[in-house]
Scaffold this motif. Structure first.
Motif, PDB file in Angstrom:
ATOM      1  N   HIS A 258       0.853  -1.251  -0.107  1.00 28.31           N
ATOM      2  CA  HIS A 258       0.163   0.074  -0.018  1.00 28.31           C
ATOM      3  C   HIS A 258       0.865   1.183  -0.133  1.00 28.31           C
ATOM      4  O   HIS A 258       0.733   2.171  -0.743  1.00 28.31           O
ATOM      5  CB  HIS A 258      -1.125   0.188   1.282  1.00 28.31           C
ATOM      6  N   TYR A 259       1.892   1.160   1.112  1.00 29.49           N
ATOM      7  CA  TYR A 259       2.718   2.394   0.975  1.00 29.49           C
ATOM      8  C   TYR A 259       3.503   2.718  -0.018  1.00 29.49           C
ATOM      9  O   TYR A 259       3.951   4.127  -0.332  1.00 29.49           O
ATOM     10  CB  TYR A 259       3.507   2.279   2.317  1.00 29.49           C
ATOM     11  N   MET A 260       4.010   1.969  -0.684  1.00 26.92           N
ATOM     12  CA  MET A 260       4.593   2.186  -2.097  1.00 26.92           C
ATOM     13  C   MET A 260       4.083   3.017  -2.998  1.00 26.92           C
ATOM     14  O   MET A 260       4.397   4.058  -3.994  1.00 26.92           O
ATOM     15  CB  MET A 260       4.979   0.780  -2.796  1.00 26.92           C
ATOM     16  N   PHE A 261       2.543   2.815  -3.143  1.00 25.47           N
ATOM     17  CA  PHE A 261       1.733   3.636  -3.916  1.00 25.47           C
ATOM     18  C   PHE A 261       1.389   5.028  -3.238  1.00 25.47           C
ATOM     19  O   PHE A 261       0.941   5.938  -4.073  1.00 25.47           O
ATOM     20  CB  PHE A 261       0.628   2.696  -4.323  1.00 25.47           C
ATOM     21  N   GLU A 262       1.645   5.218  -2.166  1.00 26.60           N
ATOM     22  CA  GLU A 262       1.385   6.258  -1.334  1.00 26.60           C
ATOM     23  C   GLU A 262       2.497   7.218  -0.849  1.00 26.60           C
ATOM     24  O   GLU A 262       2.207   8.568  -0.969  1.00 26.60           O
ATOM     25  CB  GLU A 262       0.718   5.863   0.069  1.00 26.60           C
ATOM     26  N   VAL A 271      13.270   9.734  -3.390  1.00 26.71           N
ATOM     27  CA  VAL A 271      13.086   8.973  -4.452  1.00 26.71           C
ATOM     28  C   VAL A 271      13.651   7.445  -4.458  1.00 26.71           C
ATOM     29  O   VAL A 271      13.248   6.576  -4.705  1.00 26.71           O
ATOM     30  CB  VAL A 271      13.547   9.534  -5.818  1.00 26.71           C
ATOM     31  N   VAL A 272      15.015   7.689  -4.046  1.00 30.36           N
ATOM     32  CA  VAL A 272      15.726   6.556  -3.859  1.00 30.36           C
ATOM     33  C   VAL A 272      15.298   5.370  -3.065  1.00 30.36           C
ATOM     34  O   VAL A 272      15.195   4.184  -3.221  1.00 30.36           O
ATOM     35  CB  VAL A 272      17.290   6.611  -3.603  1.00 30.36           C
ATOM     36  N   LEU A 273      14.385   5.879  -1.959  1.00 29.28           N
ATOM     37  CA  LEU A 273      13.851   4.717  -1.248  1.00 29.28           C
ATOM     38  C   LEU A 273      12.654   3.955  -1.728  1.00 29.28           C
ATOM     39  O   LEU A 273      12.593   2.976  -1.767  1.00 29.28           O
ATOM     40  CB  LEU A 273      13.169   5.315   0.309  1.00 29.28           C
ATOM     41  N   LEU A 274      12.056   4.803  -2.519  1.00 24.54           N
ATOM     42  CA  LEU A 274      10.844   4.289  -3.393  1.00 24.54           C
ATOM     43  C   LEU A 274      11.456   3.287  -4.540  1.00 24.54           C
ATOM     44  O   LEU A 274      10.797   2.211  -4.667  1.00 24.54           O
ATOM     45  CB  LEU A 274       9.827   5.242  -3.976  1.00 24.54           C
ATOM     46  N   ASP A 275      12.309   3.697  -5.213  1.00 26.84           N
ATOM     47  CA  ASP A 275      13.018   2.809  -6.221  1.00 26.84           C
ATOM     48  C   ASP A 275      13.620   1.664  -5.789  1.00 26.84           C
ATOM     49  O   ASP A 275      13.168   0.378  -6.323  1.00 26.84           O
ATOM     50  CB  ASP A 275      14.097   3.592  -7.011  1.00 26.84           C
ATOM     51  N   LEU A 276      13.913   1.765  -4.637  1.00 29.45           N
ATOM     52  CA  LEU A 276      14.779   0.413  -3.912  1.00 29.45           C
ATOM     53  C   LEU A 276      13.571  -0.543  -3.359  1.00 29.45           C
ATOM     54  O   LEU A 276      13.720  -1.806  -3.524  1.00 29.45           O
ATOM     55  CB  LEU A 276      15.670   0.648  -2.893  1.00 29.45           C
ATOM     56  N   ALA A 277      12.415   0.013  -2.980  1.00 28.61           N
ATOM     57  CA  ALA A 277      11.508  -0.570  -2.338  1.00 28.61           C
ATOM     58  C   ALA A 277      10.797  -1.512  -3.699  1.00 28.61           C
ATOM     59  O   ALA A 277      10.449  -2.642  -3.358  1.00 28.61           O
ATOM     60  CB  ALA A 277      10.495   0.031  -1.769  1.00 28.61           C
ATOM     61  N   LYS A 278      10.598  -0.946  -4.747  1.00 31.15           N
ATOM     62  CA  LYS A 278       9.876  -1.563  -5.856  1.00 31.15           C
ATOM     63  C   LYS A 278      10.789  -2.631  -6.191  1.00 31.15           C
ATOM     64  O   LYS A 278      10.456  -3.688  -6.681  1.00 31.15           O
ATOM     65  CB  LYS A 278       9.759  -0.529  -6.906  1.00 31.15           C
ATOM     66  N   LEU A 279      12.058  -2.281  -6.402  1.00 31.62           N
ATOM     67  CA  LEU A 279      13.186  -3.324  -6.877  1.00 31.62           C
ATOM     68  C   LEU A 279      13.087  -4.511  -5.950  1.00 31.62           C
ATOM     69  O   LEU A 279      13.014  -5.814  -6.485  1.00 31.62           O
ATOM     70  CB  LEU A 279      14.207  -2.880  -7.030  1.00 31.62           C
ATOM     71  N   GLU A 280      13.321  -4.274  -4.763  1.00 30.83           N
ATOM     72  CA  GLU A 280      13.273  -5.363  -3.822  1.00 30.83           C
ATOM     73  C   GLU A 280      12.067  -6.306  -3.758  1.00 30.83           C
ATOM     74  O   GLU A 280      12.005  -7.527  -3.563  1.00 30.83           O
ATOM     75  CB  GLU A 280      13.533  -4.864  -2.307  1.00 30.83           C
ATOM     76  N   PHE A 281      10.827  -5.659  -3.884  1.00 29.57           N
ATOM     77  CA  PHE A 281       9.655  -6.381  -3.945  1.00 29.57           C
ATOM     78  C   PHE A 281       9.679  -7.243  -5.115  1.00 29.57           C
ATOM     79  O   PHE A 281       9.168  -8.392  -4.833  1.00 29.57           O
ATOM     80  CB  PHE A 281       8.359  -5.279  -3.803  1.00 29.57           C
ATOM     81  N   ASN A 282       9.863  -6.898  -6.266  1.00 30.40           N
ATOM     82  CA  ASN A 282       9.821  -7.758  -7.629  1.00 30.40           C
ATOM     83  C   ASN A 282      10.809  -8.864  -7.357  1.00 30.40           C
ATOM     84  O   ASN A 282      10.597 -10.070  -7.705  1.00 30.40           O
ATOM     85  CB  ASN A 282      10.036  -6.922  -8.497  1.00 30.40           C
ATOM     86  N   LEU A 283      11.805  -8.408  -6.774  1.00 34.30           N
ATOM     87  CA  LEU A 283      12.964  -9.516  -6.761  1.00 34.30           C
ATOM     88  C   LEU A 283      12.513 -10.663  -5.920  1.00 34.30           C
ATOM     89  O   LEU A 283      12.717 -11.983  -5.829  1.00 34.30           O
ATOM     90  CB  LEU A 283      14.360  -9.129  -6.371  1.00 34.30           C
ATOM     91  N   LEU A 284      12.159 -10.110  -4.445  1.00 40.24           N
ATOM     92  CA  LEU A 284      11.609 -11.167  -3.607  1.00 40.24           C
ATOM     93  C   LEU A 284      10.360 -11.888  -4.118  1.00 40.24           C
ATOM     94  O   LEU A 284      10.230 -13.117  -3.757  1.00 40.24           O
ATOM     95  CB  LEU A 284      11.328 -10.398  -2.357  1.00 40.24           C
ATOM     96  N   GLN A 285       9.395 -11.302  -4.955  1.00 43.88           N
ATOM     97  CA  GLN A 285       8.333 -12.108  -5.475  1.00 43.88           C
ATOM     98  C   GLN A 285       9.071 -13.196  -6.199  1.00 43.88           C
ATOM     99  O   GLN A 285       8.208 -14.011  -5.990  1.00 43.88           O
ATOM    100  CB  GLN A 285       7.614 -10.929  -6.370  1.00 43.88           C
ATOM    101  N   HIS A 286       9.934 -13.008  -7.049  1.00 47.68           N
ATOM    102  CA  HIS A 286      10.424 -14.078  -7.769  1.00 47.68           C
ATOM    103  C   HIS A 286      10.875 -15.403  -6.912  1.00 47.68           C
ATOM    104  O   HIS A 286      10.651 -16.586  -6.977  1.00 47.68           O
ATOM    105  CB  HIS A 286      11.494 -13.601  -8.692  1.00 47.68           C
TER     106      HIS A 286
END
Length: 523
Positions: A258-262, A271-286
């Motif tokens: 939720h918070y990534m979209f907010e 910005v770097v926090l948000l970019d890292l969060a998205k990358l980490e989420f997708n890597l962990l998802q795999h």
């Protein structure tokens, strides 16, 4: 360890048939490892029961009220969506962003900025990457005098420190109260501050009436503001979520989603926090998809052993213990031994329930609570989820998790109470099930279900206070305490008022599972 988790997460908590099962139909479709999965893709699950005494009739068959998993063999056959960039590129990019975030921690000198940095990192779900930096920053925040007239800032500091084992007195909120000891009207129209107060106050312990009052005050005014439609996203969404489930009790990975979209909509976001969060989420998802595929499969030849399922069950359990021993090494063998003891205890508790059932014993509320909190498997889960955490848990911390402490029992009670309330509301009950704590309370006190549930909800709040108290008792035990807190958070996630009983009825979690494990975040 991953092979063991499906059993823990799906097979132990619900109100079980307490009679001894001796046969199971041959299911079709995908099955989880060994005996542990309760549902087949076809949705049919039958049990036969017997009670061993002379003159017993042949076991009868009866259908379970549990619904089939909506996922069937989805994760066995699912091929993850193509990553937007190559995995190598994403990992290299993530490493560069991690270094940038570490630089932020080193160069951030303003106390309020430090708090917002820690809060954002935690809520974006990347705090596991910066444990040392967060610990050092919180120690600085705790050891530095802080004076502010901002309710949001005072409440944010209160929550961050209490969540991480630093004691903060509720007296910090006195500056927002009048001579009568009540919160002033001046803060009643500060939604951000009220939200922070509401979330922070939920870290209360026993006998903190001032925080009980803070929760009531903040909730009433936040609800009023919501009803007037004065709030706009993203704050409006955050307030609505908190009123359903306060932040300290929210499921961390879902909150991060939720918070990534907010976060990108907040003024001054990094910005770097948000970019890292998205990358980490997708890597962990795999990674998670591979694990889901692995423990959704296993050894279908085990079916040939039925109805002699006890041998299969025993072999599967022993195989899991062998895997534990291989993973933890010689130094961690004592943890596996303790886990075996917890399994033995659980078997004893199950036997007691079975005896009560066959003797037609009607337990008192206290009797039922004491036994059923153990058969829910809470103490066993506390041990099992710490077996492989040698990197963060000392031997002393593990022994705390394996002991009969107040926090462990509090978690077990929350688990049982919330399951029973959800089962009662959804009318989920099988023939042969023991009476739930809700039913026992109703019968013993001759009250309605509404009264019984209200009483049990108040007991749940008391148990949360006990768990919160454990954060401050001994800091060296905090990693183990956080494991227990996370288990409690999972309970709240499965049984909130919106999802009802998502633990049993998996269709209530369809969108959530898709969000966490199927759909990557656009980058």
């Amino acid at each position: 360890m991953s092979h063991y988790l499906p059993f823990l997460s799906h097979g132990m908590v619900g109100r079980r048939p307490v009679l001894q099962p001796v046969q199971r139909c041959n299911p079709t479709g995908a099955q989880a490892r060994g005996f542990f999965r309760q549902q087949s893709a076809s949705g049919v699950l039958l049990h036969a029961y017997t009670h061993k005494k002379s003159g017993d009739a042949a076991p009868s068959m009866e259908a379970s009220s549990f619904q089939p998993s909506v996922w069937g063999d989805f994760f066995i056959n699912y091929e993850p969506k193509q990553l937007q960039r190559s995995k190598e590129w994403m990992m290299n990019k993530a490493d560069k962003l991690k270094q940038a975030v570490r630089t932020l921690f080193r160069t951030c000198n303003d106390m309020v900025d430090k708090m917002h940095l820690v809060d954002a990192v935690q809520r974006l779900g990347i705090d596991h990457l910066f444990q040392e930096e967060i610990s050092s920053t919180l120690s600085d925040i705790n050891g530095t005098q802080f004076a502010s007239n901002s309710l949001h800032e005072v409440a944010l500091r209160f929550r961050l420190l209490r969540e991480n084992g630093f004691w903060v007195s509720p007296d910090v909120f006195k500056i927002f109260k009048g001579e009568d000891g009540r919160f002033t009207d001046a803060i009643s129209n500060e939604p951000r501050g009220l939200l922070s107060l509401y979330n922070g106050a939920h870290l209360l312990v026993h006998d903190e009436t001032e925080l009980v009052e803070a929760i009531s005050f903040a909730r009433d005014h936040l609800q009023s503001i919501c009803d007037s439609s004065e709030l706009k996203p993203p704050l409006a969404d955050q307030v609505k979520r908190a009123l359903d489930l306060p932040l300290p009790r929210a499921y961390k990975r879902m909150e991060a989603l939720h918070y990534m979209f907010e976060y990108g909509q907040e003024e001054g976001h990094i910005v770097v926090l948000l970019d890292l969060a998205k990358l980490e989420f997708n890597l962990l998802q795999h990674v998670h998809l591979k694990e889901l595929k692995s423990f959704s499969q296993w050894d279908e030849s085990a079916i040939s052993f039925l109805p002699d399922y006890m041998k299969t069950l025993y072999n599967e359990i022993m195989n899991n213990f062998k895997e534990f021993e291989d993973q933890v090494g010689v130094k961690g063998r004592y943890r596996v031994a303790q886990t075996k003891k917890e399994f033995q205890k659980l078997s004893t508790y199950y036997l007691q329930e079975s005896e009560w059932s066959h003797q037609n014993h009607k337990p008192s509320f206290k009797e039922q609570m004491e036994l059923s909190t153990m058969t829910a498997g809470g103490p066993l889960l506390c041990v099992c989820t710490t077996v492989g955490r040698d990197d963060t848990l000392t031997k002393e911390a593990f022994e705390w998790a394996a002991s009969d402490t107040g926090a462990i029992r509090a978690y077990a009670k929350i688990l049982r109470f919330m399951n029973d309330v959800a089962a009662f509301k959804s009318r989920r009950k099988n023939k042969g099930d023991m009476s739930s704590t809700v039913e026992c309370y109703m019968n013993e006190h001759n009250v309605t279900s509404e009264v019984a549930i209200a009483k049990i909800n108040s007991l749940i709040e008391d148990e949360w206070k006990t768990i919160n108290q454990a954060r401050f008792e001994r800091r060296e035990l905090l990693p183990a305490v956080h494991r227990v807190v996370n288990l409690c958070v999972c309970v709240m996630f499965f049984y909130d008022d919106k999802k009802k009983d998502a633990y049993t009825f998996s269709s209530n979690l369809r969108e959530t599972i898709e969000s966490l494990f199927v759909n990557p975040i656009p980058m």
